[in-house]
Design an enzyme around this catalytic site. Structure first.
Site, mmCIF file in Angstrom:
data_model
loop_
_atom_site.group_PDB
_atom_site.id
_atom_site.type_symbol
_atom_site.label_atom_id
_atom_site.label_comp_id
_atom_site.label_asym_id
_atom_site.label_seq_id
_atom_site.Cartn_x
_atom_site.Cartn_y
_atom_site.Cartn_z
ATOM 1 N N GLU A 114 0.831 -1.206 0.000
ATOM 2 C CA GLU A 114 0.000 0.000 0.000
ATOM 3 C C GLU A 114 0.867 1.258 0.000
ATOM 4 O O GLU A 114 2.056 1.219 0.301
ATOM 5 C CB GLU A 114 -0.917 0.035 1.224
ATOM 6 C CG GLU A 114 -2.334 -0.457 0.997
ATOM 7 C CD GLU A 114 -3.172 0.513 0.156
ATOM 8 O OE1 GLU A 114 -2.615 1.521 -0.348
ATOM 9 O OE2 GLU A 114 -4.365 0.253 -0.008
ATOM 10 N N ARG A 143 -7.628 0.975 13.166
ATOM 11 C CA ARG A 143 -6.228 1.290 12.869
ATOM 12 C C ARG A 143 -6.216 2.365 11.797
ATOM 13 O O ARG A 143 -7.224 2.623 11.126
ATOM 14 C CB ARG A 143 -5.473 0.052 12.384
ATOM 15 C CG ARG A 143 -5.937 -0.479 11.026
ATOM 16 C CD ARG A 143 -4.930 -1.484 10.480
ATOM 17 N NE ARG A 143 -5.378 -2.145 9.254
ATOM 18 C CZ ARG A 143 -5.284 -1.636 8.038
ATOM 19 N NH1 ARG A 143 -4.784 -0.416 7.862
ATOM 20 N NH2 ARG A 143 -5.699 -2.307 6.975
ATOM 21 N N ASN A 194 -5.225 4.023 8.203
ATOM 22 C CA ASN A 194 -5.116 3.468 6.861
ATOM 23 C C ASN A 194 -4.473 4.493 5.923
ATOM 24 O O ASN A 194 -3.458 5.067 6.268
ATOM 25 C CB ASN A 194 -6.493 2.996 6.351
ATOM 26 C CG ASN A 194 -6.373 1.923 5.276
ATOM 27 O OD1 ASN A 194 -5.471 1.090 5.328
ATOM 28 N ND2 ASN A 194 -7.271 1.926 4.313
ATOM 29 N N GLU A 223 -11.470 -5.043 11.409
ATOM 30 C CA GLU A 223 -12.252 -6.233 11.095
ATOM 31 C C GLU A 223 -13.156 -6.016 9.886
ATOM 32 O O GLU A 223 -13.860 -6.938 9.448
ATOM 33 C CB GLU A 223 -13.097 -6.634 12.317
ATOM 34 C CG GLU A 223 -12.242 -7.035 13.522
ATOM 35 C CD GLU A 223 -13.081 -7.394 14.739
ATOM 36 O OE1 GLU A 223 -14.321 -7.204 14.695
ATOM 37 O OE2 GLU A 223 -12.502 -7.874 15.724
ATOM 38 N N GLU A 224 -13.154 -4.795 9.359
ATOM 39 C CA GLU A 224 -13.870 -4.436 8.126
ATOM 40 C C GLU A 224 -15.376 -4.690 8.239
ATOM 41 O O GLU A 224 -16.014 -5.193 7.316
ATOM 42 C CB GLU A 224 -13.268 -5.184 6.926
ATOM 43 C CG GLU A 224 -11.788 -4.906 6.742
ATOM 44 C CD GLU A 224 -11.162 -5.602 5.547
ATOM 45 O OE1 GLU A 224 -11.922 -6.228 4.770
ATOM 46 O OE2 GLU A 224 -9.939 -5.528 5.389
ATOM 47 N N ASN A 255 -10.001 5.286 2.331
ATOM 48 C CA ASN A 255 -8.903 5.145 1.381
ATOM 49 C C ASN A 255 -8.765 6.384 0.513
ATOM 50 O O ASN A 255 -9.715 7.148 0.325
ATOM 51 C CB ASN A 255 -9.125 3.925 0.467
ATOM 52 C CG ASN A 255 -8.263 2.740 0.874
ATOM 53 O OD1 ASN A 255 -7.053 2.873 1.035
ATOM 54 N ND2 ASN A 255 -8.889 1.597 1.083
ATOM 55 N N ASP A 275 -9.790 1.477 -4.121
ATOM 56 C CA ASP A 275 -8.777 1.550 -3.069
ATOM 57 C C ASP A 275 -8.067 2.900 -3.175
ATOM 58 O O ASP A 275 -8.717 3.937 -3.241
ATOM 59 C CB ASP A 275 -7.825 0.356 -3.212
ATOM 60 C CG ASP A 275 -7.116 -0.011 -1.920
ATOM 61 O OD1 ASP A 275 -6.676 0.902 -1.195
ATOM 62 O OD2 ASP A 275 -6.980 -1.215 -1.622
#
Length: 294
Positions: free
Chosen positions: A16, A99, A101, A119-120, A147, A195
């Protein structure tokens, strides 16, 4: 036809956040799940890897020659000369499942970044901007996975992605970093998820599609005008680099692939490059709000 080349088949679990270092002629990026920072020197093809204390969601260049890295629960100064990570600011210590990103530095030198539910599942993620005094200012919320914050060439529009909702939003952006007029800019169809992204010199948006095996280019009106296909499924983000800013460097990921797919996608998780028909925008450097916590 644009044909991406895999220049480093490192097999990142969740590659990423590529950024371009003009002085070093190198690409820095992270592997979130393996807790690593990587560097690829484009002229010598030399590679380097550093371990991070926790999951690095993003890395951006700072004006002191080092980098600011968004680790799981805070912003850290990363010095590649020593490999040291020094804490600058805690972020969301009270939200255990979250967290940090993706992140981006705007043309004024301010850092924008997002948080997400690791955990999305839950919409606990938010979009932040670091102020002149180093304060973490919330600009939007209600995201499961944030994102790709980025801005238009005229600095009047900020784009931000709600990955799980397959939606890229556009906001009006003023000179003080305030957002307004949130609206849907692109709604991705099918099973792919938007993304990371980058804007080129013509104001077009290049969107990496996780699970889509491609990058799509959209006009400033939101019309799809081009597609770059890859030999792997999970495309995560791109950055424009090189002397003419026409070489796009692209991160990919193995995350979420079955064992059989991993065997078939031999270049999955690799760092790719392709030549763009138009240049991108220069890599911005963080010059505002770099305050060490005391």
């Amino acid at each position: 036809m644009i044909s991406p080349e895999c220049i480093w088949p490192l097999g990142a679990e969740l590659g990423e956040g590529p950024v371009w270092s003009t002085g070093e002629k190198a690409v820095y990026f992270v592997d979130i799940k393996r807790k690593q920072v990587h560097r690829y020197a484009t002229e010598t093809r030399e590679t380097m890897t550093w371990p991070a204390p926790s999951e690095p969601g993003f890395i951006v260049p700072a004006d002191d020659g080092a980098f600011v890295c968004g680790l799981r629960k805070g912003l850290y100064r990363f010095d590649p000369r020593t490999g040291a990570f020094d804490k600058l600011k805690d972020v969301e210590r009270d939200v255990a499942v979250n967290r940090l990103n993706d992140g981006f530095v705007d043309p004024q030198g301010y850092l924008w970044f997002g948080s997400m539910d690791d955990e999305e599942k839950a919409p606990t993620g938010a979009l932040y901007r670091v102020s002149e005094r180093g304060e973490i200012e919330r600009r939007d919320d209600g995201y499961v996975i944030t994102n790709g914050p980025t801005t238009s060439p005229d600095r009047r529009t900020l784009y931000h992605t709600d990955t799980l909702a397959q939606t890229i939003y556009a906001f009006d952006l003023d000179e003080h970093g305030a957002l307004s007029n949130k609206r849907t800019f692109i709604k991705v169809q099918g099973t792919a998820h938007p993304d990371g992204m980058a804007v080129d010199a013509e104001g077009c948006l290049w969107v990496a599609l996780f699970g889509g095996g491609c990058i799509e280019r959209y006009s400033s009106e939101g019309t799809q005008i081009d597609t770059v296909a890859f030999p792997c499924s999970n495309i995560t983000k791109l950055v424009f680099g090189g002397d003419d800013l026409r070489t796009a460097y692209v991160t990919t990921a193995l995350k979420g692939l079955s064992p059989a797919r991993r065997e078939r996608e031999t270049l999955g998780g690799g760092l790719f490059a392709f030549r763009s028909p138009v240049p991108g925008l220069p890599q911005n450097v963080m010059t505002r709000g770099l305050v060490r916590e005391r």
